[in-house]
Write a protein that holds these residues in place. Structure first.
Motif, mmCIF file in Angstrom:
data_model
loop_
_atom_site.group_PDB
_atom_site.id
_atom_site.type_symbol
_atom_site.label_atom_id
_atom_site.label_comp_id
_atom_site.label_asym_id
_atom_site.label_seq_id
_atom_site.Cartn_x
_atom_site.Cartn_y
_atom_site.Cartn_z
ATOM 1 N N HIS A 82 0.855 -1.185 0.000
ATOM 2 C CA HIS A 82 0.000 0.000 0.000
ATOM 3 C C HIS A 82 0.888 1.230 0.000
ATOM 4 O O HIS A 82 1.946 1.236 0.634
ATOM 5 C CB HIS A 82 -0.908 -0.013 1.236
ATOM 6 N N ASN A 134 -6.718 5.057 5.462
ATOM 7 C CA ASN A 134 -6.599 4.191 4.279
ATOM 8 C C ASN A 134 -5.606 3.062 4.503
ATOM 9 O O ASN A 134 -5.845 1.921 4.128
ATOM 10 C CB ASN A 134 -6.191 5.004 3.049
ATOM 11 N N HIS A 138 -6.658 -0.947 4.720
ATOM 12 C CA HIS A 138 -6.005 -1.937 3.857
ATOM 13 C C HIS A 138 -5.428 -3.080 4.695
ATOM 14 O O HIS A 138 -5.611 -4.254 4.371
ATOM 15 C CB HIS A 138 -4.899 -1.271 3.029
ATOM 16 N N THR A 141 -8.181 -5.322 6.082
ATOM 17 C CA THR A 141 -8.786 -6.232 5.096
ATOM 18 C C THR A 141 -7.919 -7.467 4.884
ATOM 19 O O THR A 141 -8.411 -8.513 4.461
ATOM 20 C CB THR A 141 -9.011 -5.546 3.731
#
Length: 154
Positions: A82, A134, A138, A141
């Protein structure tokens, strides 16, 4: 505490001078944690700079725990890709230490940045908060929860 065996071994890396680990030449200490130090390192094949996180695998009675945490961190970081999370590249180990090669991120700690600025305007705080959220979303998840250090480029 450093033992005589460590001092005499090739794995011993005094903090005041660079040494080689694998394909990396170690430089200055750029950070310290409770159970690790982070040094700037240059990969000899392409002269690219990295951060090398170094953990002492023989840390007294905690050696087994440190090895378990190291393996868990490597497993977690191999999953995460990421733009707001530092990239893990590879891990190495010697008889006395574990090493993690991570992107070298320029800047200062977010806490230092905030102290220097004495707060942030709302739009900048919103921008930084969205980057953090964010990154965390990520990681979540991927079922990864990890302590992290946030840096900012001033």
């Amino acid at each position: 505490m450093t033992t005589l065996d460590e001092v005499l071994s090739e794995e011993y890396s005094p903090l005041d001078r660079p040494v080689r680990v694998g394909n990396y030449l170690l430089g200055d200490v750029i950070g310290r944690g409770r159970s690790c130090i982070v040094r700037k390192a240059v990969r000899q094949t392409d002269k690219k700079y990295f951060a090398l996180k170094i953990l002492n695998r023989l840390a007294g009675s905690h050696g087994a725990l440190i090895e378990q945490q190291f393996q868990q961190e490597v497993l977690a970081l191999t999953k995460v890709r990421h733009e707001n999370v530092v990239t893990f590249h590879e891990h190495l180990q010697t008889r006395h230490r574990f090493y993690m090669t991570l992107d070298l991120v320029p800047g200062i700690l977010l806490s230092q940045y905030l102290r220097r600025r004495r707060g942030l305007p709302e739009n900048e705080a919103r921008f930084l908060s969205s980057q953090l959220v964010n990154a965390l979303l990520h990681m979540h998840t991927l079922n990864v929860v990890h302590r992290y250090v946030v840096t900012c480029t001033p």
